[in-house]
Design an enzyme around this catalytic site. Structure first.
Site, PDB file in Angstrom:
ATOM      1  CG  ASP A 118      -2.041  -1.015   1.112  1.00 30.25           C
ATOM      2  OD1 ASP A 118      -2.330  -1.459  -0.008  1.00 30.25           O
ATOM      3  OD2 ASP A 118      -2.612  -1.377   2.160  1.00 30.25           O
ATOM      4  CG  LEU A 148     -12.995  -1.802  -3.543  1.00 29.24           C
ATOM      5  CD1 LEU A 148     -13.268  -2.472  -2.205  1.00 29.24           C
ATOM      6  CD2 LEU A 148     -14.160  -0.898  -3.922  1.00 29.24           C
ATOM      7  CD  GLU A 158     -20.448  -5.099   1.127  1.00 24.10           C
ATOM      8  OE1 GLU A 158     -19.591  -5.917   0.719  1.00 24.10           O
ATOM      9  OE2 GLU A 158     -21.307  -4.596   0.400  1.00 24.10           O
ATOM     10  CE  LYS A 171      -9.445  -4.274   0.707  1.00 29.51           C
ATOM     11  NZ  LYS A 171      -8.560  -5.444   0.728  1.00 29.51           N
ATOM     12  NE  ARG A 225      -9.165  -8.090  -8.421  1.00 31.31           N
ATOM     13  CZ  ARG A 225      -9.082  -7.278  -7.362  1.00 31.31           C
ATOM     14  NH1 ARG A 225     -10.080  -6.454  -7.094  1.00 31.31           N
ATOM     15  NH2 ARG A 225      -8.038  -7.318  -6.565  1.00 31.31           N
ATOM     16  CE  LYS A 283     -19.183  -3.229  -2.010  1.00 37.15           C
ATOM     17  NZ  LYS A 283     -19.677  -4.569  -2.408  1.00 37.15           N
ATOM     18  CB  CYS A 314       9.234 -26.910  34.637  1.00 41.51           C
ATOM     19  SG  CYS A 314      10.236 -26.999  36.133  1.00 41.51           S
ATOM     20  CB  CYS A 331       9.806 -23.950  38.926  1.00 41.06           C
ATOM     21  SG  CYS A 331      10.356 -23.123  37.406  1.00 41.06           S
TER      22      CYS A 331
END
Length: 688
Positions: free
Chosen positions: A38, A84, A108, A110, A131, A287, A424, A430
């Site tokens: 991007d 887009l 919506e 992505k 596509r 949209k 362990c 410990c």
């Protein structure tokens, strides 16, 4: 001074690099994270805006996707599949909304997957394609037919008759839970692991044998329509309703809103809930809903003007894996973690990331010296996803799981044969385990002791003041004086382990003693959680405390009876019972009881059991409750707080941004409550 030829040179190099990365991306083999791509693309746009003569027709900014591989069969899309445009902050989003006004918008998620184009004629699936470059895609019809979400024939519906022709656009993805299994098999077969679910999905769609594609467990969601005959919806929202009626998968997270302010609200909501979806997502698509308005707004050479993608800050970045070390948790579980070159991701710089266990290291296929992809899981814990295999130069080497505990030197072993998690066995003494248990019992889900943090826990252990957590409530001012710290005016003291000096009883020590005094009188379920019994978390602890009322009653109950407690089950019941078979475990309880710690709930402190026997599901955001407090409100009143809607659900409480659970509740005819109805239910046992 920069010369025109310098800009031309930068543009040419940048365009070539973008084309190469775009090709790799669409073939499921990206060499850089999306955020880096991007950034390159935005720089190219900036150059072309400053120097319009550079915006030639073959510029990547004027094109969509990548050219299909020459060996693949081609399918020409009936309508062009576009990309887009993106925005990256709220100011840019508001700017787009201001110049793109509409009566309503659709928001919506992505999906981070691979675009697909489906063509149905008279209801029959006749072709499927990638596509590609937006005009021509690869023929993947045979592979699409084995994806269970994609119907071979559209379902008849009276409200939405099946059209003569409809072109469906969607996204193919792999669920995160399936991703690990796929990678494990690849490593076992000697193949390089995929870096992320998108790569695995992209590779799956291009496999030659549909039987192999089916093994990838791919899914698909519809997100648009192309060419159509006999189908004339007026809005995108109506189009999705038709698609759902025909049996096509649509996203349960899509929402129609009626103002720019509501769009921004959705942007911010999903920024905080981006891991709630069943698929990987990296943004929110907005949209214009009305299709006639979409037509009037039109498109550029590569993207529609009526839609925009809001990209969230990157969660995936690449960095160098310098080493792998292990840490020891409160249950003795030894967890490998990556030491990396510091890198900025999701708002902070990180240099360590979890690798879960030695089996995961192997199934992810990471080597020390690899360039690795990391992300923040839930925006909190950095996690190594996998290696960038193409960047290996032969200097990398395989990590070996240690034989001994790095904290106490005890030989490590699995809890049981075949267990992926090694532990362990020196549970009591410990130092790492004890420190982690002290921090855990001090957490908000335990005794909520604010002054007992990591440093205080280490001081108490290193000075020998506490041998185990049973000693914590015996602390007093005299014992705190025995804790040791290194000289504060010597900056090298901590590194050189110089001579310790006594800690004075400072304000932190006084606060710790005050916290302990208050913590003694807590609720019984918090005491159970604080014991660090394996598998016994807040939900099981609440259920046991609510049923039995005292620790003695629980200990005397048979395992079979414990297991039938709602929210407990066989594994938790056995773990609870086995914990008390250890001598020093029982000593902890005895020490706490002697120190005055709650061992039995007071009846008058228990809220009225208004929800006893009721199952309640809460979906969406409530104004007066957080996710934790709403669950506590239900459980403390005897109800069951379920995460899924079924016929056994008694009430579904719906807040803002409710998802598919609300619709499922309506389909099942369940009682749906708003927040005020929920509050009446809590108070009286009835919402009316």
């Amino acid at each position: 001074m920069t010369k025109p030829e310098d800009f031309q040179r930068e543009w040419s190099e940048l365009a070539q690099e973008i084309r190469r990365h775009r090709e790799l991306y669409y073939n499921g083999q990206p060499a850089i994270p999306d955020a880096d791509f991007d950034a390159l693309f935005q720089r190219l746009i900036q150059l072309e805006e400053q120097h319009p003569e550079l915006a030639v027709p073959d510029s990547p900014t004027q094109q969509v996707g990548a050219t299909p591989e020459p060996s693949a069969a081609d399918i020409v899309h009936l309508e062009r599949m576009m990309s887009l445009d993106n925005v990256f902050d709220e100011a840019e989003m508001r700017e787009w909304l201001a110049k793109t006004p509409a009566k309503s918008y659709l928001t919506e998620l992505k999906i981070d997957g691979l675009s697909i184009d489906l063509v149905y004629r008279d209801g029959e699936l006749v072709s499927a394609a990638t596509r590609g470059d937006g005009r021509v895609g690869e023929d993947i019809t045979a592979n699409a037919r084995v994806i269970e979400d994609i119907p071979h024939r559209l379902e008849e519906n009276d409200a939405y008759p099946v059209p003569a022709l409809v072109e469906i656009r969607g996204e193919v993805y792999m669920r995160p839970e399936d991703f690990g299994d796929i990678n494990a098999q690849r490593v076992e077969d000697g193949k390089p692991p995929f870096a992320n679910p998108r790569n695995a999905a992209a590779g799956g769609l291009r496999m030659k044998d549909p039987a192999d594609v089916k093994k990838r467990r791919l899914h698909m969601v519809s997100h648009g329509i192309g060419a159509r005959e006999g189908f004339a919806p007026t809005s995108q929202h109506d189009a999705y309703a038709a698609l759902a009626a025909w049996g096509l998968p649509v996203s349960e997270y899509t929402k129609r809103v009626e103002s720019a302010a509501a769009v921004i609200k959705q942007v911010n909501y999903w920024a905080a809930h981006r891991h709630d979806a069943i698929f990987e997502m990296d943004g929110l698509v907005v949209k214009v809903d009305d299709l006639e308005s979409q037509r009037q707004l039109g498109a550029t050479s590569r993207a529609p003007r009526w839609a925009i993608a809001y990209k969230y800050p990157p969660e995936e970045v690449t960095t160098k894996l310098l080493d792998i070390e292990v840490g020891v948790g409160r249950t003795g579980r030894v967890t490998p973690f990556a030491i990396m070159d510091p890198v900025f991701v999701s708002g902070s710089t990180v240099s360590m990331a979890t690798l879960h266990n030695q089996t995961e290291v192997k199934r992810k296929g990471v080597l020390i010296g690899d360039t690795v992809i990391i992300r923040k899981a839930g925006e909190i814990i950095p996690e190594v996803l996998g290696p960038v295999v193409d960047k290996r130069d032969g200097s990398e080497w395989e990590w070996t799981f240690p034989a001994d505990c790095p904290s106490c030197g005890t030989t490590l072993a699995p809890q049981k044969e075949g267990d992926a998690d090694w532990r362990c066995p020196n549970t009591r003494s410990c130092p790492s385990q004890l420190s982690a248990r002290l921090e855990y019992l001090a957490s908000r889900k335990g005794f909520d002791i604010e002054a007992l943090g990591e440093k205080a826990a280490s001081d108490l252990i290193d000075s020998g003041v506490v041998a185990d957590e049973g000693d914590i409530f015996d602390l007093d001012a005299e014992k705190l004086l025995k804790t040791q710290v290194y000289t504060r005016n010597d900056p090298k003291a901590k590194k050189t382990k110089g001579q310790p000096v006594p800690r004075i009883l400072n304000k932190q020590g006084e606060k710790l003693l005050d916290n302990l005094k208050t913590a003694r009188e807590t609720e019984l379920w918090r005491v159970l959680v604080s014991l660090s019994i394996r598998h016994v978390g807040p939900i099981a602890a609440r259920a046991l405390a609510a049923r039995y009322g005292s620790l003695d009653a629980m200990r005397q109950a048979p395992v079979e009876e414990l297991a039938h407690t709602d929210g407990v089950g066989d594994i938790i019941a056995r773990s609870f019972s086995e914990w008390f078979e250890v001598d020093w475990h029982r000593e902890i309880v005895e020490k706490w009881a002697k120190a005055g710690v709650t061992m039995e709930d007071k009846v008058q402190d228990k809220p009225e059991q208004t929800l006893e026997g009721l199952t309640v599901v809460v979906t969406g955001t409530l104004e007066n409750f957080t996710r934790d407090t709403v669950k506590e409100a239900i459980l403390s009143r005897g109800g069951k707080a379920s995460g899924s809607v079924s016929k056994k659900t008694d009430y579904v409480v719906v807040g803002e941004n409710a998802g598919s659970k609300e619709q499922k509740a309506r389909d099942l005819g369940l009682r749906i409550l708003d927040e005020s109805g929920f509050q009446r239910l809590l108070e009286t046992g009835s919402p009316d």
